[in-house]
Scaffold this motif. Structure first.
Motif, PDB file in Angstrom:
ATOM      1  N   ILE A 130       0.826  -1.207   0.000  1.00 54.71           N
ATOM      2  CA  ILE A 130       0.000   0.000   0.000  1.00 54.71           C
ATOM      3  C   ILE A 130       0.864   1.263   0.000  1.00 54.71           C
ATOM      4  N   HIS A 131       1.934   1.287   0.810  1.00 56.64           N
ATOM      5  CA  HIS A 131       2.703   2.512   1.038  1.00 56.64           C
ATOM      6  C   HIS A 131       3.954   2.673   0.175  1.00 56.64           C
ATOM      7  N   TYR A 132       4.317   1.651  -0.578  1.00 55.78           N
ATOM      8  CA  TYR A 132       5.536   1.718  -1.397  1.00 55.78           C
ATOM      9  C   TYR A 132       5.188   1.377  -2.835  1.00 55.78           C
ATOM     10  N   GLU A 133       5.693   2.194  -3.754  1.00 54.66           N
ATOM     11  CA  GLU A 133       5.380   1.998  -5.169  1.00 54.66           C
ATOM     12  C   GLU A 133       6.070   0.773  -5.754  1.00 54.66           C
ATOM     13  N   GLU A 134       7.335   0.558  -5.354  1.00 55.58           N
ATOM     14  CA  GLU A 134       8.086  -0.550  -5.931  1.00 55.58           C
ATOM     15  C   GLU A 134       8.103  -1.744  -4.977  1.00 55.58           C
ATOM     16  N   GLU A 135       8.112  -2.916  -5.558  1.00 61.74           N
ATOM     17  CA  GLU A 135       8.155  -4.136  -4.770  1.00 61.74           C
ATOM     18  C   GLU A 135       9.487  -4.215  -4.011  1.00 61.74           C
ATOM     19  N   ILE A 136       9.422  -4.682  -2.768  1.00 61.53           N
ATOM     20  CA  ILE A 136      10.614  -4.869  -1.948  1.00 61.53           C
ATOM     21  C   ILE A 136      10.813  -6.369  -1.766  1.00 61.53           C
ATOM     22  N   ILE A 137      12.014  -6.844  -2.079  1.00 65.54           N
ATOM     23  CA  ILE A 137      12.361  -8.253  -1.896  1.00 65.54           C
ATOM     24  C   ILE A 137      13.554  -8.307  -0.946  1.00 65.54           C
ATOM     25  N   GLU A 138      13.422  -9.074   0.123  1.00 68.76           N
ATOM     26  CA  GLU A 138      14.520  -9.291   1.081  1.00 68.76           C
ATOM     27  C   GLU A 138      14.637 -10.779   1.331  1.00 68.76           C
ATOM     28  N   ASN A 139      15.849 -11.257   1.397  1.00 68.79           N
ATOM     29  CA  ASN A 139      16.073 -12.678   1.696  1.00 68.79           C
ATOM     30  C   ASN A 139      15.264 -13.590   0.774  1.00 68.79           C
ATOM     31  N   GLY A 140      15.026 -13.136  -0.477  1.00 70.62           N
ATOM     32  CA  GLY A 140      14.258 -13.916  -1.437  1.00 70.62           C
ATOM     33  C   GLY A 140      12.767 -13.951  -1.152  1.00 70.62           C
ATOM     34  N   ILE A 141      12.298 -13.083  -0.242  1.00 67.77           N
ATOM     35  CA  ILE A 141      10.890 -13.054   0.170  1.00 67.77           C
ATOM     36  C   ILE A 141      10.308 -11.679  -0.157  1.00 67.77           C
ATOM     37  N   ALA A 142       9.095 -11.653  -0.706  1.00 71.90           N
ATOM     38  CA  ALA A 142       8.423 -10.378  -0.951  1.00 71.90           C
ATOM     39  C   ALA A 142       8.051  -9.745   0.388  1.00 71.90           C
ATOM     40  N   CYS A 143       8.423  -8.491   0.555  1.00 72.93           N
ATOM     41  CA  CYS A 143       8.080  -7.736   1.764  1.00 72.93           C
ATOM     42  C   CYS A 143       6.691  -7.151   1.545  1.00 72.93           C
ATOM     43  N   VAL A 144       5.704  -7.705   2.226  1.00 67.60           N
ATOM     44  CA  VAL A 144       4.311  -7.331   2.026  1.00 67.60           C
ATOM     45  C   VAL A 144       3.718  -6.757   3.311  1.00 67.60           C
ATOM     46  N   ASP A 145       3.878  -7.474   4.419  1.00 68.92           N
ATOM     47  CA  ASP A 145       3.251  -7.114   5.685  1.00 68.92           C
ATOM     48  C   ASP A 145       4.266  -6.521   6.655  1.00 68.92           C
ATOM     49  N   MET A 146       3.808  -5.613   7.515  1.00 68.29           N
ATOM     50  CA  MET A 146       4.663  -5.090   8.572  1.00 68.29           C
ATOM     51  C   MET A 146       4.380  -5.866   9.851  1.00 68.29           C
ATOM     52  N   ILE A 147       5.443  -6.403  10.432  1.00 67.55           N
ATOM     53  CA  ILE A 147       5.340  -7.078  11.720  1.00 67.55           C
ATOM     54  C   ILE A 147       5.569  -6.012  12.789  1.00 67.55           C
ATOM     55  N   ARG A 148       4.621  -5.841  13.686  1.00 64.78           N
ATOM     56  CA  ARG A 148       4.690  -4.834  14.749  1.00 64.78           C
ATOM     57  C   ARG A 148       5.189  -5.497  16.027  1.00 64.78           C
ATOM     58  N   LEU A 149       6.144  -4.820  16.690  1.00 70.59           N
ATOM     59  CA  LEU A 149       6.685  -5.301  17.954  1.00 70.59           C
ATOM     60  C   LEU A 149       6.677  -4.155  18.953  1.00 70.59           C
ATOM     61  N   ALA A 150       6.687  -4.478  20.235  1.00 69.48           N
ATOM     62  CA  ALA A 150       6.718  -3.444  21.268  1.00 69.48           C
ATOM     63  C   ALA A 150       7.342  -4.010  22.530  1.00 69.48           C
ATOM     64  N   GLN A 151       7.742  -3.080  23.404  1.00 65.79           N
ATOM     65  CA  GLN A 151       8.197  -3.473  24.733  1.00 65.79           C
ATOM     66  C   GLN A 151       7.839  -2.377  25.732  1.00 65.79           C
ATOM     67  N   GLN A 152       7.537  -2.825  26.958  1.00 75.57           N
ATOM     68  CA  GLN A 152       7.307  -1.901  28.055  1.00 75.57           C
ATOM     69  C   GLN A 152       8.675  -1.397  28.493  1.00 75.57           C
TER      70      GLN A 152
END
Length: 153
Positions: A130-152
Motif C-alpha cells: 500500500i505505502h511503497y510503489e516498488e516491490e521490496i524483496i529481502e532474503n528472497g521473500i516479498a516484503c508485504v506485511d509489517m510485523i509490529r513489535l513493542a516493549q514496556q
C-alpha cells in the motif's frame, strides 16, 4: 567490537539519507518522519556508520521508525547497540512503551528486536504494498506485511 560514539543529530545538519534509505527505501516517508522525530547517529572517526530515528506516536509511546548500519559494519554488534541506546533514550525521555515495525521478510531484524526485548504485537497486512510503489524483496521473500513489535520500558 567497533568503538564509536552516539550523538544527537543537529537539526540544521544534513541527515545521513544514504543510511536512512537502507532501512526505508521511501525518501518521501523518511523525510516525513524526520520532521517530527529525533535522529541519532553513531560515528567512527568522523564518519557516520549508524543511525536511528525515534518518533513520538501517542502519549507515553515512541516508535523506533528507522535504524540502519553502514553495510561494511554489519555483523559487528552495532545494530544491537543502537537498539539498546534507543531504548535507553526513550526511558530517559519518560516514555513507557517503545514500538517498532519491520517487514515480514526482514528475518535478521525480527531476530534482533526480539533479542533486545521486543515482542510481536500484531501485523499490518499489505503495509508495504500500500505505502511503497516498488516491490521490496529481502532474503528472497516479498516484503508485504509489517510485523509490529513493542516493549514496556
Amino acid at each position: 567490537m567497533v568503538k564509536y560514539k552516539l550523538i544527537t543529530k543537529i537539526i540544521n545538519e544534513a541527515y545521513p539519507m544514504d543510511l536512512l534509505l537502507l532501512a526505508d527505501p521511501s525518501e518521501t516517508l523518511v523525510k516525513q518522519y524526520l520532521k517530527f522525530g529525533e535522529c541519532y547517529v553513531a560515528e567512527l572517526n568522523g564518519e557516520t556508520i549508524g543511525v536511528y530515528v525515534l518518533l513520538p506516536t501517542r502519549p507515553d509511546t515512541v516508535e523506533l521508525v528507522n535504524i540502519a548500519v553502514a553495510e561494511q559494519y554489519h555483523g559487528k554488534g552495532i545494530g544491537k547497540k543502537l537498539v539498546l541506546d534507543a531504548v535507553q533514550k526513550a526511558k530517559q525521555q519518560g516514555y513507557l512503551i517503545m514500538e517498532v515495525g519491520t517487514g515480514n521478510s526482514s528475518i535478521g531484524q525480527l531476530a534482533l528486536y526480539q533479542k533486545c526485548g521486543f515482542r510481536i504485537t500484531g501485523v499490518d497486512k499489505d503495509f508495504f504494498t500500500i505505502h511503497y510503489e516498488e516491490e521490496i524483496i529481502e532474503n528472497g521473500i516479498a516484503c508485504v506485511d509489517m510485523i509490529r513489535l513493542a516493549q514496556q520500558l
